[in-house]
Design a protein around this motif. Structure first.
Motif, PDB file in Angstrom:
ATOM      1  N   VAL A  62       4.537 -23.564  -9.015  1.00  0.00           N
ATOM      2  CA  VAL A  62       5.136 -22.729  -7.475  1.00  0.00           C
ATOM      3  C   VAL A  62       4.883 -20.871  -7.338  1.00  0.00           C
ATOM      4  O   VAL A  62       4.576 -20.597  -8.396  1.00  0.00           O
ATOM      5  CB  VAL A  62       6.713 -22.961  -7.033  1.00  0.00           C
ATOM      6  CG1 VAL A  62       6.838 -24.573  -7.253  1.00  0.00           C
ATOM      7  CG2 VAL A  62       7.485 -22.198  -8.618  1.00  0.00           C
ATOM      8  N   VAL A  63       5.218 -20.219  -6.363  1.00  0.00           N
ATOM      9  CA  VAL A  63       5.216 -19.034  -5.894  1.00  0.00           C
ATOM     10  C   VAL A  63       6.411 -18.625  -5.525  1.00  0.00           C
ATOM     11  O   VAL A  63       7.169 -18.868  -4.687  1.00  0.00           O
ATOM     12  CB  VAL A  63       4.704 -18.261  -4.316  1.00  0.00           C
ATOM     13  CG1 VAL A  63       4.935 -17.185  -4.583  1.00  0.00           C
ATOM     14  CG2 VAL A  63       3.311 -18.697  -4.951  1.00  0.00           C
ATOM     15  N   GLU A 113       4.815 -19.870   2.527  1.00  0.00           N
ATOM     16  CA  GLU A 113       5.139 -20.084   3.078  1.00  0.00           C
ATOM     17  C   GLU A 113       4.517 -18.516   4.275  1.00  0.00           C
ATOM     18  O   GLU A 113       3.775 -19.178   4.112  1.00  0.00           O
ATOM     19  CB  GLU A 113       6.048 -18.060   2.234  1.00  0.00           C
ATOM     20  CG  GLU A 113       6.642 -18.769   1.260  1.00  0.00           C
ATOM     21  CD  GLU A 113       7.199 -17.366   0.318  1.00  0.00           C
ATOM     22  OE1 GLU A 113       7.232 -16.327   0.723  1.00  0.00           O
ATOM     23  OE2 GLU A 113       7.655 -17.853  -1.303  1.00  0.00           O
ATOM     24  N   SER A 114       5.782 -19.158   5.127  1.00  0.00           N
ATOM     25  CA  SER A 114       5.225 -17.454   6.651  1.00  0.00           C
ATOM     26  C   SER A 114       6.021 -17.114   7.063  1.00  0.00           C
ATOM     27  O   SER A 114       7.261 -17.267   7.110  1.00  0.00           O
ATOM     28  CB  SER A 114       4.552 -18.553   7.215  1.00  0.00           C
ATOM     29  OG  SER A 114       5.123 -19.430   8.060  1.00  0.00           O
ATOM     30  N   VAL A 115       5.343 -15.763   7.543  1.00  0.00           N
ATOM     31  CA  VAL A 115       7.101 -15.061   7.673  1.00  0.00           C
ATOM     32  C   VAL A 115       5.945 -14.254   9.652  1.00  0.00           C
ATOM     33  O   VAL A 115       4.951 -13.863   9.642  1.00  0.00           O
ATOM     34  CB  VAL A 115       7.061 -14.081   7.600  1.00  0.00           C
ATOM     35  CG1 VAL A 115       7.911 -14.342   5.832  1.00  0.00           C
ATOM     36  CG2 VAL A 115       5.934 -12.697   6.934  1.00  0.00           C
ATOM     37  N   ALA A 116       6.550 -13.840  10.600  1.00  0.00           N
ATOM     38  CA  ALA A 116       6.059 -13.263  11.364  1.00  0.00           C
ATOM     39  C   ALA A 116       5.475 -12.055  11.013  1.00  0.00           C
ATOM     40  O   ALA A 116       4.786 -10.944  11.423  1.00  0.00           O
ATOM     41  CB  ALA A 116       7.031 -13.877  12.705  1.00  0.00           C
ATOM     42  N   GLU A 117       6.965 -11.284  10.420  1.00  0.00           N
ATOM     43  CA  GLU A 117       6.566  -9.771  10.423  1.00  0.00           C
ATOM     44  C   GLU A 117       6.864  -9.464   9.429  1.00  0.00           C
ATOM     45  O   GLU A 117       7.969  -9.993   8.738  1.00  0.00           O
ATOM     46  CB  GLU A 117       6.831  -9.275  11.423  1.00  0.00           C
ATOM     47  CG  GLU A 117       6.019  -7.411  11.140  1.00  0.00           C
ATOM     48  CD  GLU A 117       6.898  -6.521  12.521  1.00  0.00           C
ATOM     49  OE1 GLU A 117       7.041  -5.151  12.134  1.00  0.00           O
ATOM     50  OE2 GLU A 117       7.076  -7.281  13.798  1.00  0.00           O
ATOM     51  N   ALA A 118       6.288  -8.494   8.205  1.00  0.00           N
ATOM     52  CA  ALA A 118       6.313  -7.963   6.938  1.00  0.00           C
ATOM     53  C   ALA A 118       6.685  -6.705   6.948  1.00  0.00           C
ATOM     54  O   ALA A 118       5.848  -6.001   6.854  1.00  0.00           O
ATOM     55  CB  ALA A 118       5.662  -9.429   5.406  1.00  0.00           C
ATOM     56  N   ARG A 165      10.185 -19.169   7.308  1.00  0.00           N
ATOM     57  CA  ARG A 165      10.032 -20.748   7.534  1.00  0.00           C
ATOM     58  C   ARG A 165       9.074 -20.869   5.503  1.00  0.00           C
ATOM     59  O   ARG A 165       7.739 -20.384   5.509  1.00  0.00           O
ATOM     60  CB  ARG A 165       8.565 -21.078   8.034  1.00  0.00           C
ATOM     61  CG  ARG A 165       8.908 -20.187   9.427  1.00  0.00           C
ATOM     62  CD  ARG A 165      10.423 -21.443   9.870  1.00  0.00           C
ATOM     63  NE  ARG A 165      10.471 -20.949  11.075  1.00  0.00           N
ATOM     64  CZ  ARG A 165      11.534 -20.194  11.426  1.00  0.00           C
ATOM     65  NH1 ARG A 165      11.959 -19.830  10.967  1.00  0.00           N
ATOM     66  NH2 ARG A 165      12.013 -19.625  13.148  1.00  0.00           N
ATOM     67  N   VAL A 166      10.101 -21.303   5.151  1.00  0.00           N
ATOM     68  CA  VAL A 166       9.413 -21.776   3.603  1.00  0.00           C
ATOM     69  C   VAL A 166       9.871 -23.542   3.550  1.00  0.00           C
ATOM     70  O   VAL A 166      10.315 -23.542   3.854  1.00  0.00           O
ATOM     71  CB  VAL A 166      10.292 -20.847   2.164  1.00  0.00           C
ATOM     72  CG1 VAL A 166       9.585 -21.140   1.177  1.00  0.00           C
ATOM     73  CG2 VAL A 166      10.636 -19.283   2.553  1.00  0.00           C
ATOM     74  N   THR A 167       7.895 -23.634   2.984  1.00  0.00           N
ATOM     75  CA  THR A 167       8.965 -24.958   2.284  1.00  0.00           C
ATOM     76  C   THR A 167       8.744 -24.706   0.963  1.00  0.00           C
ATOM     77  O   THR A 167       7.952 -24.238  -0.375  1.00  0.00           O
ATOM     78  CB  THR A 167       7.836 -25.830   2.691  1.00  0.00           C
ATOM     79  OG1 THR A 167       7.461 -26.046   4.202  1.00  0.00           O
ATOM     80  CG2 THR A 167       7.453 -27.169   1.752  1.00  0.00           C
ATOM     81  N   ALA A 168      10.161 -25.805   0.604  1.00  0.00           N
ATOM     82  CA  ALA A 168      10.497 -25.111  -1.358  1.00  0.00           C
ATOM     83  C   ALA A 168      11.068 -26.018  -2.278  1.00  0.00           C
ATOM     84  O   ALA A 168      11.012 -27.886  -1.894  1.00  0.00           O
ATOM     85  CB  ALA A 168      11.929 -24.164  -1.583  1.00  0.00           C
TER      86      ALA A 168
END
Length: 193
Positions: A62-63, A113-118, A165-168
């Motif tokens: 995992v991260v 994990e994904s984000v639209a803007e960081a 959006r995270v798959t955990a």
């Protein structure tokens, strides 16, 4: 009847997390679930690699995203389960719509994990895992055989993530306060994303 014990356990875990009573160290189930937020703002951020262990002693790479103090708007957590006879069921937890949810020492063990803007403030990429100071390292991880003090990590003093959006496989927190917490079981697939 098959669904009731599982739902009761998931509800108890959700309530325990909301009250900050869930222990930070545990065997994971190995089942993936989704965590989403419209916006996550944090002070003290860390990102590093780790390996979680299931009760069957299976290893899951995992991260780990660590947040010393975080606010989450539009929080959603969902797990989709196929139940014999009843079909697909979704346990969905939401909150933080009117007032953001707040967490301290929040750790998300993610497989994606994904984000639209960081946006990061005072960012370090490539820092050694054992030298992370700006963000938290989960208690016990430094002593784990899977923690590499020379492995690559990322840290920042401040972080703002939009459309998270995270798959955990695991989430833990020292405290988690979720205004407007709603927990429901729905027939079919009603995952967060």
């Amino acid at each position: 009847m098959v669904l009731v014990p599982g739902v009761a356990v998931c509800a108890a875990v959700g309530v325990a997390m909301a009250q900050g009573a869930l222990a930070a160290s545990f065997f994971i189930s190995g089942q993936q679930f989704q965590v989403a937020a419209d916006r996550l703002t944090a002070r003290g951020f860390s990102l590093y690699g780790m390996v979680d262990v299931t009760r069957k002693h299976e290893l899951v790479p995992v991260v780990v995203s660590g947040f010393r103090h975080a606010t989450l708007s539009g929080l959603c957590q969902s797990v989709v389960v196929d139940i014999p006879v009843l079909g697909t069921q979704t346990l969905r937890l939401t909150g933080g719509d009117g007032r953001p949810a707040e967490a301290s020492n929040l750790f998300i063990d993610a497989t994606s994990e994904s984000v639209a803007e960081a946006n990061f403030g005072s960012l370090d990429i490539g820092v050694a895992q054992g030298a992370v100071t700006k963000g938290p390292i989960r208690p016990g991880d430094r002593d784990s055989r899977f923690f590499d003090p020379d492995g690559v990590a990322q840290q920042s003093l401040t972080t703002t993530l939009d459309d998270v959006r995270v798959t955990a496989v695991a989430v833990s927190a020292g405290t988690l306060n979720v205004p407007g917490l709603r927990l429901r079981v729905e027939h079919g697939d009603h995952a967060c994303f």
